[in-house]
Design a protein around this motif. Structure first.
Motif, short mmCIF file in Angstrom:
data_model
loop_
_atom_site.label_atom_id
_atom_site.label_comp_id
_atom_site.label_asym_id
_atom_site.label_seq_id
_atom_site.Cartn_x
_atom_site.Cartn_y
_atom_site.Cartn_z
N MET A 1 15.11 -46.48 8.28
CA MET A 1 15.69 -45.24 7.76
C MET A 1 14.76 -44.72 6.68
O MET A 1 14.48 -45.38 5.70
CB MET A 1 17.04 -45.67 7.20
N GLU A 2 14.28 -43.53 6.89
CA GLU A 2 13.30 -42.99 5.97
C GLU A 2 13.98 -42.17 4.88
O GLU A 2 13.76 -40.98 4.76
CB GLU A 2 12.29 -42.10 6.70
N PHE A 3 14.84 -42.83 4.14
CA PHE A 3 15.62 -42.15 3.13
C PHE A 3 14.71 -41.91 1.94
O PHE A 3 14.30 -42.81 1.26
CB PHE A 3 16.77 -43.09 2.77
N ASN A 4 14.38 -40.66 1.72
CA ASN A 4 13.21 -40.34 0.92
C ASN A 4 13.59 -39.70 -0.40
O ASN A 4 13.22 -38.57 -0.68
CB ASN A 4 12.35 -39.39 1.75
N LYS A 5 14.31 -40.46 -1.22
CA LYS A 5 14.84 -39.88 -2.44
C LYS A 5 13.74 -39.57 -3.44
O LYS A 5 13.94 -38.82 -4.38
CB LYS A 5 15.83 -40.89 -3.06
N GLU A 138 15.85 -57.37 -4.25
CA GLU A 138 15.76 -56.81 -5.61
C GLU A 138 14.85 -55.58 -5.67
O GLU A 138 14.81 -54.88 -6.66
CB GLU A 138 15.21 -57.86 -6.58
N TYR A 139 14.12 -55.37 -4.60
CA TYR A 139 13.15 -54.25 -4.60
C TYR A 139 13.56 -53.11 -3.67
O TYR A 139 12.82 -52.14 -3.51
CB TYR A 139 11.75 -54.77 -4.23
N GLN A 140 14.74 -53.24 -3.03
CA GLN A 140 15.21 -52.15 -2.18
C GLN A 140 15.55 -50.96 -3.07
O GLN A 140 16.37 -51.06 -3.96
CB GLN A 140 16.46 -52.58 -1.41
N GLY A 141 14.87 -49.86 -2.82
CA GLY A 141 15.08 -48.70 -3.67
C GLY A 141 13.76 -47.97 -3.82
O GLY A 141 12.88 -48.06 -2.95
N TRP A 142 13.59 -47.31 -4.97
CA TRP A 142 12.40 -46.50 -5.16
C TRP A 142 11.56 -46.98 -6.33
O TRP A 142 12.04 -47.06 -7.47
CB TRP A 142 12.81 -45.02 -5.36
N SER A 166 4.15 -44.83 6.86
CA SER A 166 5.09 -44.55 5.77
C SER A 166 4.91 -45.49 4.58
O SER A 166 4.33 -46.56 4.69
CB SER A 166 6.52 -44.64 6.28
N ARG A 167 5.47 -45.07 3.43
CA ARG A 167 5.40 -45.90 2.23
C ARG A 167 6.70 -46.67 2.02
O ARG A 167 7.09 -46.98 0.89
CB ARG A 167 5.02 -45.06 0.99
N THR A 168 7.38 -46.99 3.14
CA THR A 168 8.60 -47.75 3.01
C THR A 168 8.66 -48.87 4.04
O THR A 168 7.98 -48.82 5.06
CB THR A 168 9.84 -46.83 3.14
N THR A 169 9.45 -49.88 3.74
CA THR A 169 9.80 -50.91 4.71
C THR A 169 11.31 -51.05 4.68
O THR A 169 11.89 -51.36 3.64
CB THR A 169 9.11 -52.27 4.42
N ILE A 180 12.18 -50.60 0.90
CA ILE A 180 11.40 -50.84 -0.32
C ILE A 180 10.36 -49.72 -0.32
O ILE A 180 9.37 -49.77 0.42
CB ILE A 180 10.73 -52.22 -0.31
N ASN A 181 10.64 -48.68 -1.08
CA ASN A 181 9.76 -47.52 -1.13
C ASN A 181 8.82 -47.68 -2.32
O ASN A 181 9.27 -47.72 -3.47
CB ASN A 181 10.58 -46.24 -1.35
N SER A 182 7.53 -47.78 -2.04
CA SER A 182 6.61 -47.92 -3.17
C SER A 182 5.20 -47.53 -2.74
O SER A 182 4.89 -47.51 -1.54
CB SER A 182 6.62 -49.36 -3.70
N ASP A 183 4.37 -47.29 -3.72
CA ASP A 183 2.98 -46.96 -3.42
C ASP A 183 2.22 -48.17 -2.87
O ASP A 183 1.16 -48.02 -2.28
CB ASP A 183 2.26 -46.47 -4.69
N TYR A 184 2.76 -49.37 -3.09
CA TYR A 184 2.10 -50.58 -2.60
C TYR A 184 2.53 -50.96 -1.19
O TYR A 184 2.02 -51.91 -0.61
CB TYR A 184 2.38 -51.76 -3.54
N THR A 185 3.55 -50.26 -0.67
CA THR A 185 4.08 -50.63 0.65
C THR A 185 3.14 -50.21 1.78
O THR A 185 2.99 -50.92 2.78
CB THR A 185 5.47 -49.98 0.86
N THR A 186 2.51 -49.07 1.62
CA THR A 186 1.66 -48.49 2.67
C THR A 186 0.56 -49.48 3.12
O THR A 186 -0.03 -50.16 2.29
CB THR A 186 0.99 -47.21 2.12
#
Ligand code: NAD
Ligand code: ZN
Length: 375
Positions: A1-5, A138-142, A166-169, A180-186
């Motif tokens: 789910m690309e929930f892109n808050k 603990e890292y699910q979110g933005w 995408s920048r999420t997993t 887990i949306n982050s700049d390190y996810t990509t």
């Protein structure tokens, strides 16, 4: 789910006080039939030493297949087979990470994910959690991730989700299904080898491919649309039309679907998905319905919101003889319906993108219930 808050998106009009997000992109990508053969040379400069392995997480559908013998394993590299029957879970990530830490004296040189959205998301999450303490939940979110992940490579074997860019997993956690949306996810590197798509069944090809089609329709018809998203979304949509309504030879069809998925993912990076994703998220949360088919089950009933998109979807479905299952929500308890509706309505940015700031005046629990009843 690309929930892109993480978008503080306003339509891009250059307002002086608008803050724009600075997104990471995949820095290296290789495209072409047979490009998987270059994996060994791509990984070589990233090998730290002979004790720091490359770990290959691969969909177990490939267990007896030739692809496994082509994995460039050296030193103490390991191939880990993982089933994609169920969508990835935070607990599963934690277990894999704990096993890796127990087995090796130092951090791996890298993680290579080979498979569909499920394996790509697992590879991203494992790479992140090898350097960040605690549980993946603990890292699910933005932007909760503190430290860069280890080097990670994504190699899709089915196309549509856009998980490769995408920048999420997206993970199912103890309390929620959330990325887990982050700049390190990509991913640091992606290998797009259309030959790897050859074994996908027609139904699965359609369901995952429609994820891409629906990304385009939801992005292009959303209130968050801007020129960045539109340029990628239109290209992805054109490619989907060629793939699903044209008569392409298999090689061209695979090449184009692979690029449609990439562009579709790029399109939603800077906008948002919409009604089908918001509702499919509820389905998946309560019933475990997988992302691709869940989107299709919902989208077929969304004429009111996406009339042209649904007409095209039906045409594609008919052309390929896809019969969607029925009676999915039959016999659900009131409590289950309530949860499904609550989870779906919780996807505020998706609704706002789809229907505008006053979306609550357009959509109601009763309306969602009526749509779910049809599924
Ligand atoms: P998937 O990875 O769940 O795989 C679907 C099925 O196809 C599985 O049975 C798998 O074994 C099979 N398969 C994959 N490649 C194959 C091949 N080459 N030959 C034969 N069978 C093959 O499929 P998906 O639709 O790509 O991924 C869904 C997942 O992606 C969900 O967990 C969803 O949450 C996630 N997702 C993530 C993002 C993101 O941005 N991170 C975006 C959308 C969806
Ligand atoms: Zn999707």
């Amino acid at each position: 789910m690309e929930f892109n808050k993480d978008l503080e998106v306003q339509p891009v009009t250059g307002k002086a006080n608008t803050r724009y997000r600075n997104f990471p992109m995949v820095p290296r990508v290789i495209f072409g039939a047979g490009s998987f053969g270059q994996l060994g040379e791509i990984l070589m400069p990233h090998r730290k030493n002979s004790d720091a392995p490359m770990l290959f997480l691969i969909d177990d559908v490939f267990m007896q297949q030739e692809l496994v013998s082509r994995i460039p394993r050296i030193f103490n590299d390991q191939i880990i087979f993982i089933s994609a029957e169920e969508e990835p879970k935070t607990e599963q990530v934690d277990t894999i990470v704990a096993e890796i830490i127990k087995e090796y004296s130092e951090l791996p040189s890298g993680i290579v994910g080979i498979g569909g959205g499920t394996l790509l998301d697992l590879a991203k999450a494992v790479a992140l959690m090898l350097t960040n303490k605690g549980s993946a939940s603990e890292y699910q979110g933005w932007d909760l991730v503190q430290k860069p992940s280890i080097y990670h490579v994504g190699i899709p074997t089915i196309s549509g989700t856009g998980a490769e860019v995408s920048r999420t997993t997206v993970l199912m956690g103890p309390e929620m299904k959330l990325g887990i949306n982050s700049d390190y996810t990509t991913f640091d590197q992606v290998i797009l080898d259309p030959e790897l798509l050859a074994g996908v069944s027609k139904e699965q090809w359609f369901y995952t491919g429609m994820d891409c089609f629906i990304h385009c329709i939801e992005s292009l018809n959303g209130t968050y649309l801007n020129a960045f998203s539109q340029s990628y979304g239109e290209k992805a949509l054109d490619l989907c039309m060629e793939v699903f309504l044209g008569d392409l030879p298999p090689e061209a069809s695979r090449d184009k679907l692979m690029m449609a998925s990439w562009h579709g993912g790029m399109s939603i990076a800077y906008s948002q998905v919409g009604v089908a994703h918001a509702m499919s998220y509820g389905l998946s949360y309560v019933l475990g319905v997988k992302h691709g088919i869940g989107n299709c089950l919902v989208f077929q009933h969304l004429q009111e919101f996406y009339p042209e998109g649904v007409a095209l979807f039906n045409k594609m479905r008919q052309k390929h003889g896809i019969i969607l299952p029925t009676g999915i929500c039959k016999g659900l308890s009131e409590a289950q319906f309530e949860t499904m509706i609550r989870v779906s309505l919780g996807m505020q940015p998706l609704w706002e993108n789809a229907l505008g700031k006053d979306w609550r005046k357009i959509i109601s629990p009763e309306k969602l219930r009526a749509i779910y009843n049809k599924i």
